[in-house]
Write a protein that holds these residues in place. Structure first.
Motif, short mmCIF file in Angstrom:
data_model
loop_
_atom_site.label_atom_id
_atom_site.label_comp_id
_atom_site.label_asym_id
_atom_site.label_seq_id
_atom_site.Cartn_x
_atom_site.Cartn_y
_atom_site.Cartn_z
N MET A 1 -34.31 12.54 -51.67
CA MET A 1 -33.88 11.45 -50.80
C MET A 1 -32.35 11.41 -50.72
O MET A 1 -31.66 11.61 -51.71
N ARG A 2 -31.85 11.16 -49.52
CA ARG A 2 -30.40 11.04 -49.37
C ARG A 2 -29.88 9.86 -50.17
O ARG A 2 -30.51 8.83 -50.25
N ALA A 17 -31.17 16.47 -39.93
CA ALA A 17 -31.63 16.34 -41.31
C ALA A 17 -32.02 14.89 -41.61
O ALA A 17 -33.00 14.63 -42.32
N VAL A 18 -31.26 13.93 -41.05
CA VAL A 18 -31.56 12.52 -41.26
C VAL A 18 -32.92 12.18 -40.67
O VAL A 18 -33.76 11.53 -41.31
N LYS A 20 -35.41 14.21 -39.99
CA LYS A 20 -36.47 14.89 -40.73
C LYS A 20 -36.87 14.11 -41.98
O LYS A 20 -38.05 13.94 -42.28
N GLU A 21 -35.87 13.64 -42.69
CA GLU A 21 -36.16 12.86 -43.91
C GLU A 21 -36.83 11.54 -43.58
O GLU A 21 -37.78 11.13 -44.25
N ALA A 24 -40.46 11.86 -42.67
CA ALA A 24 -41.31 12.23 -43.80
C ALA A 24 -41.83 11.01 -44.55
O ALA A 24 -42.85 11.08 -45.25
N VAL A 30 -33.99 4.94 -45.02
CA VAL A 30 -33.31 6.00 -45.77
C VAL A 30 -31.83 6.01 -45.39
O VAL A 30 -31.45 5.70 -44.26
N ARG A 79 -34.79 4.30 -40.20
CA ARG A 79 -36.18 4.50 -40.59
C ARG A 79 -37.01 4.88 -39.37
O ARG A 79 -36.74 4.44 -38.25
#
Length: 270
Positions: A1-2, A17-18, A20-21, A24, A30, A79
């Protein structure tokens, strides 16, 4: 997690990348990035839900975002709302904390205060949805206060929460938030005490058993000294038998009476 670590003046954000996280773990906020200014963070927070100039967040409406100030600078959290709806992040959270009331030397009381629902360390959401009452002994006095945990892992300290509530008083709420009609405590009728009534009603919405004495302390902490003094006097006159809602009604009546008197005087001088 970032995690919100590293440079606090990041200008380039890996939005792919943000996203994608975030996708998930749909429904979970996040950390996205740190910004050099709150203006830049707010701009990103406005554009992300619309996928405006940031294709990574398409389709529009699939990702939410908010900006927050932290001790080290402004940050952005996002989110994914795929598979939702999910509970919305509230504008404020009201909690009960222990504090010296100031009524009598050494007297311990419980204050209901209002703060932003985001962590001051990292900007992540506080545990506004997991607030639980707990019993606590302070100076041999048993009090019931609130406790919560933050998903980010940063703990809140009651003393810090009290100071924060003084720095960031609750925003004004429209009369429509409390329903239509002139019911007891309707801030639309309270005249000069409208903001004070709104603050008390906001607190009682979360804590229905709130007492007038607690309402008076809350008012004084947020700068409504005159309203607090009137509620304290009314509570003494009622020998302590006055709820916070009763205090809101009292302030409404008092404010309406002052407004009526002011209007009458103006008409007489016309």
């Amino acid at each position: 997690m970032r995690t919100p670590l590293g440079s606090r003046h990041r200008t380039r954000v890996d939005h792919a990348a943000v996203v994608k996280e975030a996708r998930a773990v749909p429904g979970r906020w996040v950390f996205a990035a740190a910004y050099a200014s709150r203006v830049s963070a707010d701009s990103a927070a406005r554009r992300i839900p619309l996928a405006e100039r940031i294709p990574a967040y398409e389709p529009a409406g699939s990702v939410e975002a908010y900006a927050a100030n932290t001790r080290e600078g402004p940050v952005l959290w996002v989110r994914s709302v795929e598979g939702g709806p999910y509970p919305a992040l509230p504008v404020r959270m009201s909690v009960r904390i222990p504090a010296m009331t100031g009524m009598n030397p050494g007297e311990v009381g419980v204050l209901t205060v209002s703060v932003r629902p985001v962590c001051h360390t990292c900007g992540g959401p506080r545990g506004w949805d997991v607030v639980q009452p707990v019993e606590m002994h302070i100076h041999n006095v048993l009090v019931v206060v609130d406790r919560w945990s933050n998903l980010c892992g940063h703990d809140d300290v009651y003393a810090d929460i009290l100071q924060e509530s003084r720095r960031t008083p609750a925003p004004r709420t429209t009369a429509a938030s409390y329903g239509r009609g002139h019911r007891p405590g309707d801030p639309a009728r309270a005249g000069v005490f409208q903001s004070a009534v709104e603050l008390v009603l906001q607190a009682t919405a979360d804590h229905r058993s709130m007492h007038a004495k607690q309402a008076a302390v809350l008012l004084r902490l947020n700068g409504y000294a005159e309203a607090a003094g009137l509620v304290e006097a009314k509570s003494r006159a009622e020998r302590g038998h006055l709820s916070a809602k009763g205090a809101a009604h009292f302030l409404t009546v008092e404010g309406a009476a002052r407004r009526s008197t002011s209007t009458t005087c103006q008409e007489s001088n016309a």
